[in-house]
Design a protein around this motif. Structure first.
Motif, PDB file in Angstrom:
ATOM      1  N   LYS A  80      35.555  52.725  43.826  1.00 22.52           N
ATOM      2  CA  LYS A  80      36.465  52.294  44.891  1.00 22.52           C
ATOM      3  C   LYS A  80      37.552  51.365  44.349  1.00 22.52           C
ATOM      4  N   ILE A  81      37.171  50.477  43.433  1.00 24.01           N
ATOM      5  CA  ILE A  81      38.137  49.539  42.840  1.00 24.01           C
ATOM      6  C   ILE A  81      39.204  50.298  42.061  1.00 24.01           C
ATOM      7  N   ILE A  82      38.777  51.243  41.232  1.00 24.70           N
ATOM      8  CA  ILE A  82      39.718  52.037  40.433  1.00 24.70           C
ATOM      9  C   ILE A  82      40.636  52.844  41.362  1.00 24.70           C
ATOM     10  N   ALA A  83      40.051  53.446  42.406  1.00 24.33           N
ATOM     11  CA  ALA A  83      40.845  54.233  43.356  1.00 24.33           C
ATOM     12  C   ALA A  83      41.866  53.373  44.103  1.00 24.33           C
ATOM     13  N   ALA A  84      41.554  52.093  44.296  1.00 26.40           N
ATOM     14  CA  ALA A  84      42.455  51.175  45.006  1.00 26.40           C
ATOM     15  C   ALA A  84      43.523  50.579  44.083  1.00 26.40           C
ATOM     16  N   GLY A  85      43.466  50.911  42.786  1.00 26.77           N
ATOM     17  CA  GLY A  85      44.471  50.412  41.849  1.00 26.77           C
ATOM     18  C   GLY A  85      43.994  49.315  40.919  1.00 26.77           C
ATOM     19  N   GLY A  86      42.718  48.948  41.028  1.00 25.17           N
ATOM     20  CA  GLY A  86      42.163  47.930  40.139  1.00 25.17           C
ATOM     21  C   GLY A  86      41.820  48.504  38.776  1.00 25.17           C
ATOM     22  N   LYS A  87      41.402  47.628  37.857  1.00 22.91           N
ATOM     23  CA  LYS A  87      41.050  48.042  36.497  1.00 22.91           C
ATOM     24  C   LYS A  87      39.702  47.464  36.096  1.00 22.91           C
ATOM     25  N   ARG A  88      38.982  48.224  35.299  1.00 20.84           N
ATOM     26  CA  ARG A  88      37.731  47.743  34.711  1.00 20.84           C
ATOM     27  C   ARG A  88      38.085  46.895  33.493  1.00 20.84           C
ATOM     28  N   TYR A 103      32.974  43.120  34.924  1.00 25.21           N
ATOM     29  CA  TYR A 103      34.225  42.466  35.290  1.00 25.21           C
ATOM     30  C   TYR A 103      35.286  43.516  35.593  1.00 25.21           C
ATOM     31  N   PHE A 104      36.149  43.174  36.537  1.00 25.46           N
ATOM     32  CA  PHE A 104      37.271  44.024  36.930  1.00 25.46           C
ATOM     33  C   PHE A 104      38.488  43.133  37.127  1.00 25.46           C
ATOM     34  N   ALA A 105      39.653  43.743  37.365  1.00 22.57           N
ATOM     35  CA  ALA A 105      40.863  43.007  37.729  1.00 22.57           C
ATOM     36  C   ALA A 105      41.509  43.722  38.903  1.00 22.57           C
ATOM     37  N   GLY A 113      34.184  39.581  39.257  1.00 24.30           N
ATOM     38  CA  GLY A 113      32.972  40.272  38.836  1.00 24.30           C
ATOM     39  C   GLY A 113      32.324  40.979  40.000  1.00 24.30           C
ATOM     40  N   LEU A 114      31.520  41.982  39.681  1.00 27.81           N
ATOM     41  CA  LEU A 114      30.665  42.642  40.664  1.00 27.81           C
ATOM     42  C   LEU A 114      29.231  42.499  40.193  1.00 27.81           C
ATOM     43  N   MET A 115      28.320  42.219  41.113  1.00 32.30           N
ATOM     44  CA  MET A 115      26.900  42.091  40.795  1.00 32.30           C
ATOM     45  C   MET A 115      26.081  42.948  41.740  1.00 32.30           C
ATOM     46  N   GLN A 116      25.295  43.834  41.162  1.00 27.82           N
ATOM     47  CA  GLN A 116      24.328  44.624  41.924  1.00 27.82           C
ATOM     48  C   GLN A 116      22.959  44.000  41.680  1.00 27.82           C
ATOM     49  N   ASN A 117      22.337  43.509  42.727  1.00 35.19           N
ATOM     50  CA  ASN A 117      21.028  42.871  42.605  1.00 35.19           C
ATOM     51  C   ASN A 117      19.974  43.914  42.242  1.00 35.19           C
TER      52      ASN A 117
END
Length: 122
Positions: A80-88, A103-105, A113-117
């Motif tokens: 979703k982040i990449i599709a919205a224009g963000g970067k890994r 981490y993303f930007a 950051g994203l954290m999956q518990n």
């Protein structure tokens, strides 16, 4: 809905930053027992509003305060982040006993950051 669950403060000299935040705000800060130079911060009581965080050694990639957002599925959130224009910014990393992290930007270059518990993470 995903929420900010954690923050990270980068430091060239983590011990110096630890002392600053303890003195300035009275935060409880303890070195993490894990495999990296990382200091967990407790900013207040469990019933108070706010989030906890950490001080981390600068590794060269991230040099700004970073907010971490909790997600149910790291891979799906990354898409979703990449599709919205963000970067890994980093590959997925296992944090033993805690979960999976990356981490993303955003579109403006702000890191997060994203954290999956997942307590079974190794």
């Amino acid at each position: 809905m995903s929420r900010v669950i954690h923050f990270e403060i980068p430091a060239v000299k983590p011990e110096r930053a630890v002392e600053f935040y303890k003195k300035a705000f009275g935060w409880k800060i303890e070195k993490w027992a894990g495999p990296m130079d990382y200091w967990n911060i407790t900013t207040g009581g469990a019933k108070e509003p706010g989030i906890d965080g950490a001080i981390m050694s600068i590794d060269g990639a991230i040099k700004q305060v970073v907010n971490t957002i909790g997600v149910e599925n790291l891979a799906a959130a990354a898409k979703k982040i990449i599709a919205a224009g963000g970067k890994r910014v980093s590959p997925d990393q296992a944090v033993p006993g805690i979960g999976y992290f990356a981490y993303f930007a955003d579109t403006e270059g702000n890191p997060f950051g994203l954290m999956q518990n997942d307590p079974s993470a190794k």
